[in-house]
Design an enzyme around this catalytic site. Structure first.
Site, PDB file in Angstrom:
ATOM      1  N   HIS A   1       0.840  -1.196   0.000  1.00 21.55           N
ATOM      2  CA  HIS A   1       0.000   0.000   0.000  1.00 21.55           C
ATOM      3  C   HIS A   1       0.874   1.244   0.000  1.00 21.55           C
ATOM      4  O   HIS A   1       2.063   1.177   0.315  1.00 21.55           O
ATOM      5  CB  HIS A   1      -0.913   0.010   1.230  1.00 21.55           C
ATOM      6  CG  HIS A   1      -0.154   0.036   2.511  1.00 21.55           C
ATOM      7  ND1 HIS A   1       0.157  -1.112   3.210  1.00 21.55           N
ATOM      8  CD2 HIS A   1       0.413   1.046   3.205  1.00 21.55           C
ATOM      9  CE1 HIS A   1       0.854  -0.795   4.285  1.00 21.55           C
ATOM     10  NE2 HIS A   1       1.034   0.511   4.301  1.00 21.55           N
TER      11      HIS A   1
ATOM     12  N   THR B   1       0.759   4.648   1.935  1.00 21.32           N
ATOM     13  CA  THR B   1       0.095   5.364   3.035  1.00 21.32           C
ATOM     14  C   THR B   1      -0.103   6.831   2.658  1.00 21.32           C
ATOM     15  O   THR B   1       0.822   7.467   2.151  1.00 21.32           O
ATOM     16  CB  THR B   1       0.959   5.299   4.316  1.00 21.32           C
ATOM     17  OG1 THR B   1       1.232   3.934   4.620  1.00 21.32           O
ATOM     18  CG2 THR B   1       0.263   5.954   5.499  1.00 21.32           C
TER      19      THR B   1
ATOM     20  N   HIS C   1       5.151   6.692  -1.429  1.00 21.74           N
ATOM     21  CA  HIS C   1       5.922   5.478  -1.708  1.00 21.74           C
ATOM     22  C   HIS C   1       5.141   4.243  -1.293  1.00 21.74           C
ATOM     23  O   HIS C   1       4.158   4.337  -0.558  1.00 21.74           O
ATOM     24  CB  HIS C   1       7.233   5.510  -0.901  1.00 21.74           C
ATOM     25  CG  HIS C   1       6.972   5.367   0.560  1.00 21.74           C
ATOM     26  ND1 HIS C   1       6.567   6.440   1.346  1.00 21.74           N
ATOM     27  CD2 HIS C   1       6.989   4.290   1.393  1.00 21.74           C
ATOM     28  CE1 HIS C   1       6.359   6.025   2.577  1.00 21.74           C
ATOM     29  NE2 HIS C   1       6.605   4.722   2.644  1.00 21.74           N
TER      30      HIS C   1
ATOM     31  N   THR D   1       6.112   0.721   0.642  1.00 25.08           N
ATOM     32  CA  THR D   1       7.159  -0.048   1.335  1.00 25.08           C
ATOM     33  C   THR D   1       7.139  -1.478   0.805  1.00 25.08           C
ATOM     34  O   THR D   1       6.101  -2.136   0.842  1.00 25.08           O
ATOM     35  CB  THR D   1       6.926  -0.068   2.857  1.00 25.08           C
ATOM     36  OG1 THR D   1       6.992   1.267   3.347  1.00 25.08           O
ATOM     37  CG2 THR D   1       7.967  -0.919   3.581  1.00 25.08           C
TER      38      THR D   1
HETATM   39  P1  A2P Z   1       4.940   3.108   5.225  1.00 24.02           P
HETATM   40  O1  A2P Z   1       3.824   3.959   4.741  1.00 24.02           O
HETATM   41  O2  A2P Z   1       6.287   3.668   4.955  1.00 24.02           O
HETATM   42  O3  A2P Z   1       4.863   1.704   4.737  1.00 24.02           O
HETATM   43  P2  A2P Z   1       3.053  -0.114  10.981  1.00 24.02           P
HETATM   44  O4  A2P Z   1       3.069  -1.341  10.109  1.00 24.02           O
HETATM   45  O5  A2P Z   1       4.402   0.278  11.457  1.00 24.02           O
HETATM   46  O6  A2P Z   1       2.016  -0.184  12.050  1.00 24.02           O
HETATM   47  O7  A2P Z   1       2.579   1.074  10.058  1.00 24.02           O
HETATM   48  C1  A2P Z   1       1.439   0.980   9.247  1.00 24.02           C
HETATM   49  C2  A2P Z   1       1.660   1.826   8.015  1.00 24.02           C
HETATM   50  O8  A2P Z   1       1.703   3.199   8.369  1.00 24.02           O
HETATM   51  C3  A2P Z   1       2.960   1.516   7.318  1.00 24.02           C
HETATM   52  O9  A2P Z   1       2.676   1.379   5.983  1.00 24.02           O
HETATM   53  C4  A2P Z   1       3.879   2.656   7.699  1.00 24.02           C
HETATM   54  O10 A2P Z   1       4.888   3.066   6.843  1.00 24.02           O
HETATM   55  C5  A2P Z   1       2.927   3.778   7.994  1.00 24.02           C
HETATM   56  N1  A2P Z   1       3.459   4.558   9.121  1.00 24.02           N
HETATM   57  C6  A2P Z   1       3.777   4.092  10.352  1.00 24.02           C
HETATM   58  N2  A2P Z   1       4.164   5.103  11.165  1.00 24.02           N
HETATM   59  C7  A2P Z   1       4.114   6.226  10.422  1.00 24.02           C
HETATM   60  C8  A2P Z   1       4.406   7.605  10.677  1.00 24.02           C
HETATM   61  N3  A2P Z   1       4.821   8.023  11.858  1.00 24.02           N
HETATM   62  N4  A2P Z   1       4.249   8.486   9.663  1.00 24.02           N
HETATM   63  C9  A2P Z   1       3.823   8.081   8.458  1.00 24.02           C
HETATM   64  N5  A2P Z   1       3.534   6.803   8.144  1.00 24.02           N
HETATM   65  C10 A2P Z   1       3.676   5.885   9.104  1.00 24.02           C
END
Ligand code: A2P
Length: 217
Positions: free
Chosen positions: A69, A71, A149, A151
């Site tokens: 996904h 975010t 982006h 991940t």
């Molecule tokens: P990303 O968007 O880079 O993949 P987690 O799996 O750590 O609970 O996080 C859920 C999603 O939210 C992930 O996709 C993660 O990163 C994003 N995320 C987590 N923490 C943050 C943050 N502080 N700011 C922005 N995106 C975040």
């Protein structure tokens, strides 16, 4: 159901649908495997291992994500700054459940993360939080949407949030005019930015269908 009972999700984003999810995962694995075989990469493998001469097996180094996904807003169940405002934003409500095409324009790898850079359309940018970039030190001058982006994988002990920060870090270096070593690959041109940071600008963007929605985990 009372409105008060409606919980704010962990995060909002575009969730890649099938078969795009599998297509992107395969392309990423192909890229990482190829990167691992390049002399230019091997020359800098100490960035990953901490030891000169020691080679790194990137497939072992990273743990791939299963469902991909991009975010938009990390709301942390309402605890993040601006979470409530985002949830109540009419553009967010109107687009909830809508499907659009994400354009993946680059892959990047650092010792911490593997990600794909997403180029958002004008319409998609309406769903992008105003402070996504400005809240990150060192990324203040970068255009709105720069952080977008997917991940793809993280190294052991690394949180997914790191991927967007790694992307902003590379973009800030690019903006400062750092070109890095260039290697031409079939998929596009690969640049090295030091400290294990690599970015492949794709010749042909990868198109992926994705649904704007949220996750409660
Ligand atoms: P990303 O968007 O880079 O993949 P987690 O799996 O750590 O609970 O996080 C859920 C999603 O939210 C992930 O996709 C993660 O990163 C994003 N995320 C987590 N923490 C943050 C943050 N502080 N700011 C922005 N995106 C975040």
């Amino acid at each position: 159901l009372q409105l008060e009972e409606v919980k704010i999700p962990l995060f909002y984003g575009w969730f890649l649908m099938s078969p795009a999810n599998e297509k992107v995962k395969c392309s990423a694995i192909d890229f990482v495997k190829t990167l691992d075989t390049l002399e230019a990469f091997k020359k800098h493998s100490a960035d990953f291992t901490g030891k000169a001469e020691k080679e790194v097996d990137l497939e072992q180094h990273f743990k791939a994500k299963a469902s991909l996904h991009c975010t938009t807003k990390f709301s942390n169940y309402g605890k993040a700054e601006g979470a409530k405002e985002y949830a109540q934003n009419l553009v967010v409500k109107d687009h909830f459940g809508s499907v659009s095409e994400l354009s993946l324009i680059a892959f990047f790898v650092t010792p911490r993360t593997v990600g794909a850079r997403v180029s958002l359309t004008k319409e998609q940018l309406q769903l992008w939080p105003v402070d996504a970039e400005s809240s990150v030190p060192g990324a203040t001058g970068l255009p709105h949407g720069s952080r977008a982006h997917v991940t793809l994988a993280c190294a052991a002990g690394v949180e997914a949030v790191q991927t967007g920060l790694d992307l902003l870090d590379i973009l800030a270096l690019q903006k400062d005019g750092q070109q890095g070593e260039l290697v031409e690959m079939e998929l596009g041109s690969l640049s090295y930015y030091g400290e294990g940071r690599w970015m492949l600008a794709l010749r042909e963007p990868i198109c992926a269908s994705a649904c704007f929605s949220s996750s409660y985990k």
